[in-house]
Design a protein around this motif. Structure first.
Motif, short mmCIF file in Angstrom:
data_model
loop_
_atom_site.label_atom_id
_atom_site.label_comp_id
_atom_site.label_asym_id
_atom_site.label_seq_id
_atom_site.Cartn_x
_atom_site.Cartn_y
_atom_site.Cartn_z
N LEU A 1 0.69 -1.05 -0.03
CA LEU A 1 0.12 0.01 0.10
C LEU A 1 0.89 1.19 -0.12
CD1 LEU A 1 -3.01 -0.97 2.64
CD2 LEU A 1 -2.98 -0.67 0.21
N THR A 2 1.96 1.26 0.74
CA THR A 2 2.70 2.48 0.76
C THR A 2 3.68 2.79 -0.14
OG1 THR A 2 4.42 1.25 2.10
CG2 THR A 2 2.68 2.61 3.33
N THR A 3 4.13 1.63 -1.04
CA THR A 3 5.31 2.06 -1.91
C THR A 3 4.56 2.51 -3.25
OG1 THR A 3 6.49 -0.05 -1.55
CG2 THR A 3 6.61 0.86 -3.41
N PRO A 4 3.36 2.26 -3.82
CA PRO A 4 2.70 3.08 -4.73
C PRO A 4 2.48 4.49 -4.19
CG PRO A 4 1.49 1.05 -4.53
CD PRO A 4 2.55 1.06 -3.42
N ALA A 5 2.11 4.60 -3.22
CA ALA A 5 1.93 6.27 -2.70
C ALA A 5 3.15 6.74 -2.42
CB ALA A 5 1.16 6.11 -1.30
N ASP A 6 4.24 6.31 -2.13
CA ASP A 6 5.52 7.01 -2.12
C ASP A 6 6.06 7.23 -3.36
OD1 ASP A 6 5.54 6.86 0.63
OD2 ASP A 6 6.77 5.16 0.69
N VAL A 7 6.07 6.26 -4.50
CA VAL A 7 6.27 6.70 -5.70
C VAL A 7 5.47 8.09 -6.47
CG1 VAL A 7 6.31 5.79 -8.30
CG2 VAL A 7 6.78 4.38 -6.33
N ILE A 8 4.27 8.09 -6.38
CA ILE A 8 3.42 8.99 -6.80
C ILE A 8 3.86 10.33 -5.89
CG2 ILE A 8 1.19 9.84 -6.77
CD1 ILE A 8 1.61 7.64 -8.95
N LYS A 9 3.99 10.18 -4.71
CA LYS A 9 4.35 11.54 -3.88
C LYS A 9 5.71 12.01 -4.28
CE LYS A 9 6.61 11.03 -0.34
NZ LYS A 9 7.87 11.09 0.58
N THR A 10 6.66 11.16 -4.68
CA THR A 10 7.84 11.66 -5.09
C THR A 10 8.10 12.06 -6.51
OG1 THR A 10 8.98 9.68 -3.80
CG2 THR A 10 10.31 10.87 -5.64
N ARG A 11 7.16 11.59 -7.55
CA ARG A 11 7.11 12.08 -8.90
C ARG A 11 6.45 13.54 -8.73
NH1 ARG A 11 7.37 7.68 -12.55
NH2 ARG A 11 8.67 6.29 -11.71
N LEU A 12 5.59 13.75 -7.72
CA LEU A 12 4.96 15.03 -7.70
C LEU A 12 5.81 16.06 -7.30
CD1 LEU A 12 1.30 14.07 -6.45
CD2 LEU A 12 1.91 15.04 -8.45
N LYS B 1 -0.05 4.58 -17.30
CA LYS B 1 0.25 4.51 -18.65
C LYS B 1 1.48 4.13 -19.25
CE LYS B 1 -1.09 7.05 -22.68
NZ LYS B 1 -1.51 8.42 -23.44
N ASN B 2 2.51 4.92 -18.88
CA ASN B 2 3.96 4.99 -19.09
C ASN B 2 4.77 3.65 -18.78
OD1 ASN B 2 3.45 7.21 -20.75
ND2 ASN B 2 4.24 8.45 -19.11
N GLU B 3 4.57 3.24 -17.53
CA GLU B 3 5.23 2.46 -16.77
C GLU B 3 4.50 1.02 -16.55
OE1 GLU B 3 7.66 3.97 -13.65
OE2 GLU B 3 7.51 6.28 -14.58
N GLY B 4 3.43 0.99 -16.62
CA GLY B 4 2.39 -0.02 -16.17
C GLY B 4 2.34 -0.39 -14.82
N PHE B 5 1.76 -1.30 -14.19
CA PHE B 5 1.66 -1.51 -12.86
C PHE B 5 3.00 -1.77 -12.29
CE2 PHE B 5 -0.51 -3.31 -9.16
CZ PHE B 5 -1.30 -2.39 -9.00
N ARG B 6 4.14 -2.01 -12.78
CA ARG B 6 5.26 -2.44 -12.33
C ARG B 6 5.83 -1.14 -11.31
NH1 ARG B 6 10.40 -1.85 -16.23
NH2 ARG B 6 9.69 0.34 -16.73
N PHE B 7 5.39 -0.10 -11.29
CA PHE B 7 5.92 1.11 -10.54
C PHE B 7 5.43 0.59 -9.21
CE2 PHE B 7 1.52 2.60 -10.57
CZ PHE B 7 1.46 3.41 -9.22
N VAL B 8 4.45 -0.27 -8.86
CA VAL B 8 4.05 -0.50 -7.43
C VAL B 8 5.31 -1.15 -6.70
CG1 VAL B 8 2.81 -2.08 -6.25
CG2 VAL B 8 1.71 -0.95 -8.12
N THR B 9 6.16 -2.21 -7.36
CA THR B 9 7.35 -2.77 -6.97
C THR B 9 8.38 -1.88 -6.75
OG1 THR B 9 7.72 -4.06 -8.91
CG2 THR B 9 6.19 -5.02 -7.56
N GLY B 10 8.50 -1.01 -7.45
CA GLY B 10 9.71 -0.18 -7.56
C GLY B 10 10.77 -0.75 -8.50
N ALA B 11 10.28 -1.69 -9.46
CA ALA B 11 11.11 -2.40 -10.44
C ALA B 11 11.54 -1.19 -11.55
CB ALA B 11 10.38 -3.56 -11.34
N CYS B 12 12.96 -1.41 -12.06
CA CYS B 12 13.09 -0.57 -12.98
C CYS B 12 13.09 -1.06 -14.57
CB CYS B 12 14.80 -0.35 -12.84
SG CYS B 12 14.97 0.75 -11.26
#
Length: 64
Positions: free
Chosen positions: A19-30, A53-64
């Motif tokens: 739950l927190t990893t996707p929220a952190d990714v979005i917060k950081t991008r903003l 749209k650009n990265e798919g759902f893999r951004f949830v795991t922080g995968a490069c």
């Protein structure tokens, strides 16, 4: 601590990080200044939509 407790703690930790990893990714991008020529995000929904749209759902795991 027995094996059942350990499994419960592990599952709880995985759920929390899921739950927190996707929220952190979005917060950081903003918060990060966009690269030259890149449009800034207009808000939370725009950021989430563009990342998905650009990265798919893999951004949830922080995968490069």
């Amino acid at each position: 601590m027995d094996a059942e407790d350990a499994a419960t703690y592990h599952m709880t930790g995985c759920f929390a990080s899921g739950l927190t990893t996707p929220a952190d990714v979005i917060k950081t991008r903003l918060q990060v200044k966009p690269a030259p020529g890149e449009l800034p995000y207009k808000g939370l929904v725009d950021c989430t939509t563009r990342v998905l749209k650009n990265e798919g759902f893999r951004f949830v795991t922080g995968a490069c």
